[in-house]
Design a protein around this motif. Structure first.
Motif, PDB file in Angstrom:
ATOM      1  N   ARG A  86       0.833  -1.205   0.000  1.00  0.00           N
ATOM      2  CA  ARG A  86       0.000   0.000   0.000  1.00  0.00           C
ATOM      3  C   ARG A  86       0.866   1.252   0.000  1.00  0.00           C
ATOM      4  NH1 ARG A  86      -5.563  -0.643   0.708  1.00  0.00           N
ATOM      5  NH2 ARG A  86      -5.476   1.491  -0.073  1.00  0.00           N
ATOM      6  N   ARG A  87       1.956   1.207   0.738  1.00  0.00           N
ATOM      7  CA  ARG A  87       2.874   2.350   0.737  1.00  0.00           C
ATOM      8  C   ARG A  87       3.487   2.537  -0.658  1.00  0.00           C
ATOM      9  NH1 ARG A  87       8.787   3.869   1.828  1.00  0.00           N
ATOM     10  NH2 ARG A  87       8.599   6.036   1.158  1.00  0.00           N
ATOM     11  N   ALA A  88       3.820   1.408  -1.341  1.00  0.00           N
ATOM     12  CA  ALA A  88       4.408   1.425  -2.680  1.00  0.00           C
ATOM     13  C   ALA A  88       5.647   2.314  -2.686  1.00  0.00           C
ATOM     14  CB  ALA A  88       3.360   1.867  -3.701  1.00  0.00           C
ATOM     15  N   ASN A  89       5.751   3.222  -3.661  1.00  0.00           N
ATOM     16  CA  ASN A  89       6.898   4.140  -3.664  1.00  0.00           C
ATOM     17  C   ASN A  89       6.449   5.581  -3.427  1.00  0.00           C
ATOM     18  OD1 ASN A  89       5.671   4.677  -6.111  1.00  0.00           O
ATOM     19  ND2 ASN A  89       7.530   4.562  -7.342  1.00  0.00           N
ATOM     20  N   TYR A  90       5.324   5.735  -2.722  1.00  0.00           N
ATOM     21  CA  TYR A  90       4.858   7.083  -2.383  1.00  0.00           C
ATOM     22  C   TYR A  90       5.797   7.720  -1.367  1.00  0.00           C
ATOM     23  CZ  TYR A  90       0.402   5.793  -4.572  1.00  0.00           C
ATOM     24  OH  TYR A  90      -0.574   5.391  -5.455  1.00  0.00           O
ATOM     25  N   PRO A  91       5.920   9.033  -1.388  1.00  0.00           N
ATOM     26  CA  PRO A  91       6.736   9.710  -0.379  1.00  0.00           C
ATOM     27  C   PRO A  91       6.116   9.566   1.008  1.00  0.00           C
ATOM     28  CG  PRO A  91       6.195  11.180  -2.218  1.00  0.00           C
ATOM     29  CD  PRO A  91       5.338   9.958  -2.362  1.00  0.00           C
ATOM     30  N   TYR A  92       6.927   9.740   2.022  1.00  0.00           N
ATOM     31  CA  TYR A  92       6.383   9.923   3.357  1.00  0.00           C
ATOM     32  C   TYR A  92       5.790  11.328   3.431  1.00  0.00           C
ATOM     33  CZ  TYR A  92       8.814   5.726   4.970  1.00  0.00           C
ATOM     34  OH  TYR A  92       9.235   4.429   5.150  1.00  0.00           O
ATOM     35  N   GLY A  93       4.790  11.497   4.283  1.00  0.00           N
ATOM     36  CA  GLY A  93       4.178  12.809   4.433  1.00  0.00           C
ATOM     37  C   GLY A  93       3.219  12.811   5.602  1.00  0.00           C
ATOM     38  N   GLU A  94       2.538  13.928   5.788  1.00  0.00           N
ATOM     39  CA  GLU A  94       1.478  14.039   6.786  1.00  0.00           C
ATOM     40  C   GLU A  94       0.148  13.926   6.032  1.00  0.00           C
ATOM     41  OE1 GLU A  94       1.677  15.631  10.271  1.00  0.00           O
ATOM     42  OE2 GLU A  94       3.780  15.045  10.358  1.00  0.00           O
ATOM     43  N   VAL A  95      -0.760  13.118   6.552  1.00  0.00           N
ATOM     44  CA  VAL A  95      -2.013  12.837   5.846  1.00  0.00           C
ATOM     45  C   VAL A  95      -3.188  13.186   6.758  1.00  0.00           C
ATOM     46  CG1 VAL A  95      -3.406  11.075   4.725  1.00  0.00           C
ATOM     47  CG2 VAL A  95      -0.903  11.011   4.516  1.00  0.00           C
ATOM     48  N   ALA A  96      -3.871  14.282   6.440  1.00  0.00           N
ATOM     49  CA  ALA A  96      -4.998  14.727   7.262  1.00  0.00           C
ATOM     50  C   ALA A  96      -6.288  13.991   6.931  1.00  0.00           C
ATOM     51  CB  ALA A  96      -5.194  16.232   7.094  1.00  0.00           C
ATOM     52  N   SER A  97      -6.455  13.625   5.653  1.00  0.00           N
ATOM     53  CA  SER A  97      -7.692  12.963   5.208  1.00  0.00           C
ATOM     54  C   SER A  97      -7.330  11.658   4.508  1.00  0.00           C
ATOM     55  CB  SER A  97      -8.478  13.878   4.262  1.00  0.00           C
ATOM     56  OG  SER A  97      -8.800  15.107   4.889  1.00  0.00           O
ATOM     57  N   PRO A  98      -7.067  10.599   5.270  1.00  0.00           N
ATOM     58  CA  PRO A  98      -6.577   9.359   4.680  1.00  0.00           C
ATOM     59  C   PRO A  98      -7.640   8.633   3.852  1.00  0.00           C
ATOM     60  CG  PRO A  98      -7.054   9.032   7.009  1.00  0.00           C
ATOM     61  CD  PRO A  98      -7.191  10.507   6.742  1.00  0.00           C
ATOM     62  N   THR A  99      -7.168   7.974   2.808  1.00  0.00           N
ATOM     63  CA  THR A  99      -8.024   7.094   2.019  1.00  0.00           C
ATOM     64  C   THR A  99      -7.914   5.657   2.502  1.00  0.00           C
ATOM     65  OG1 THR A  99      -6.232   6.825   0.405  1.00  0.00           O
ATOM     66  CG2 THR A  99      -7.854   8.561  -0.017  1.00  0.00           C
ATOM     67  N   TRP A 100      -6.869   5.382   3.314  1.00  0.00           N
ATOM     68  CA  TRP A 100      -6.669   4.057   3.900  1.00  0.00           C
ATOM     69  C   TRP A 100      -5.833   4.198   5.164  1.00  0.00           C
ATOM     70  CZ3 TRP A 100      -2.190   1.086   4.757  1.00  0.00           C
ATOM     71  CH2 TRP A 100      -2.416  -0.245   5.146  1.00  0.00           C
ATOM     72  N   VAL A 101      -6.174   3.410   6.195  1.00  0.00           N
ATOM     73  CA  VAL A 101      -5.451   3.431   7.469  1.00  0.00           C
ATOM     74  C   VAL A 101      -5.104   2.000   7.852  1.00  0.00           C
ATOM     75  CG1 VAL A 101      -5.516   4.079   9.913  1.00  0.00           C
ATOM     76  CG2 VAL A 101      -6.672   5.517   8.207  1.00  0.00           C
ATOM     77  N   SER A 102      -3.841   1.759   8.193  1.00  0.00           N
ATOM     78  CA  SER A 102      -3.421   0.419   8.588  1.00  0.00           C
ATOM     79  C   SER A 102      -3.893   0.113  10.009  1.00  0.00           C
ATOM     80  CB  SER A 102      -1.899   0.299   8.516  1.00  0.00           C
ATOM     81  OG  SER A 102      -1.295   0.973   9.610  1.00  0.00           O
ATOM     82  N   MET A 103      -3.714  -1.125  10.425  1.00  0.00           N
ATOM     83  CA  MET A 103      -4.172  -1.531  11.748  1.00  0.00           C
ATOM     84  C   MET A 103      -3.437  -0.808  12.883  1.00  0.00           C
ATOM     85  SD  MET A 103      -4.777  -5.642  11.393  1.00  0.00           S
ATOM     86  CE  MET A 103      -5.889  -6.334  10.169  1.00  0.00           C
TER      87      MET A 103
END
Length: 359
Positions: free
Chosen positions: A133-150
């Motif tokens: 799910r992380r794939a090769n996306y940058p790290y960042g701050e996410v205020a409105s997530p489309t997916w949240v891990s456990m």
């Protein structure tokens, strides 16, 4: 060779005597170049040997895999793995296996290219599904997530000012770990990044301004842990080099914000404390400390990076502790919507940022 290293019981408490002597008294680009020369030309291992390395670099008591994408510091992880079991393969959901995560994605440096491809300072064991799910996306701050891990890691549009694309946000308890991994990469491969495709976070091995600012904030808010110091020693036993930003956390500001360091490397940078309350409903108190008299500005931005409110603008303020209250209104005294905001604090000696949540 790696099997011999793994059998060794020696554990270093500190860097070898004189290890950082060539960097003594330096700051800014000169310090980064000196550190690059100290940690350059490490010993490479094979990609298969990475599995073996995890037994000393990323192990918890009971031969548990230390997976920062599923672990819950001080709490109970949703699942765990035994080293060597459920290793590799594919997964249709969390908890089905772990693999080798390039926290600095390999596509950013050109793929299966040594020494980056097996550099243990940026490879960590992670759940297969979360890694995908992380794939090769940058790290960042996410205020409105489309997916949240456990464990609470988040994927979605980046809300840190300067980048709005998809990003992956690890939990707060490990943000400093990943930040220091990135400062290591930017220093170890300084000048060795010809042909690197790069990413939204880096031009080759050079961090972009928004990423640099965010990673400094992560580094400051999540200090070096025992886990990191022990991992630093374990990787040193394997590769023969160290992560300077674990041994000397002060090197981060001495390189990226050298004006925040006084003579002899003593930190004089301003401190921006956690706002209280946060989250807040009606108002929150922002507190900061100045090591010397300074010109201060304090601005509030929304998650799109737009200026919402200026609380202090170029005011001279004395040494010591200060506080100011934000009542949750914008520059036209309108109550702002619920959501995430960023406080940017500037003084003569540096910039700090903090995230606020209005509910």
């Amino acid at each position: 060779m790696l099997m011999v290293v793994l059998a060794s019981a020696a554990v270093l408490a500190d860097p070898p005597a004189g290890y950082y002597d060539p960097a003594s008294g330096l700051s800014g680009p000169e310090l980064q170049q000196a550190l690059h020369e100290i940690i350059d030309d490490h010993s490479c291992i094979t990609y298969d040997d990475v599995w073996l390395a995890f037994y000393t670099t990323d192990d918890k008591p009971g031969n548990i895999v230390w997976d920062m994408y599923s672990d819950v510091p001080g709490g109970t992880p949703p699942y765990t793995y035994i080293l060597g079991e459920a290793q590799g393969g594919s997964a249709g959901g969390e908890g089905e296996g772990y693999n080798r995560e390039h926290s600095w994605p390999k596509s950013w440096f050109g793929g299966e290219v040594l020494p980056m491809y097996t550099d243990m300072f940026q490879i960590v064991p992670t759940d297969i599904y979360v890694n995908n799910r992380r794939a090769n996306y940058p790290y960042g701050e996410v205020a409105s997530p489309t997916w949240v891990s456990m464990n609470g890691s988040r994927l979605g549009p980046c809300s840190w000012p300067g980048y709005t694309g998809v990003a992956f946000e690890p939990i707060d308890g490990y943000k400093g770990d990943f930040a220091r991994n990135y400062f290591y990469m930017a220093t170890r491969y300084l000048g060795d990044d010809t042909g690197w495709p790069g990413s939204a976070m880096a031009d080759g091995a050079v961090l972009t301004p928004w990423a640099e600012e965010m990673l400094i904030a992560w580094h400051s808010s999540d200090p070096v842990s025992d886990k990191e110091t022990e991992r630093n020693d374990a990787v040193y036993d394997i590769q023969g080099n160290r992560n300077p930003f674990i041994d000397h956390p002060e090197f981060v500001l001495m390189i990226y914000d050298p004006s925040s360091s006084g003579p002899g490397g003593t930190q004089t940078n301003p401190e921006l404390f956690r706002s209280s309350p946060n989250p807040f409903e009606e108002s929150t108190e922002l507190r900061f400390r100045l090591a010397a008299e300074s010109e201060v500005s304090l601005h509030i931005f929304d998650i799109q990076g737009r200026l919402t409110r200026t609380l202090i603008s170029g005011a001279m303020m004395s040494q010591g502790d200060h506080s100011i209250t934000w009542d949750g209104t914008d520059h036209q005294n309108r109550t702002v919507p619920s959501g995430f905001y960023f406080c940017m604090f500037r003084s003569d000696s540096g910039t700090r940022m903090a995230r606020l949540l209005r509910i």
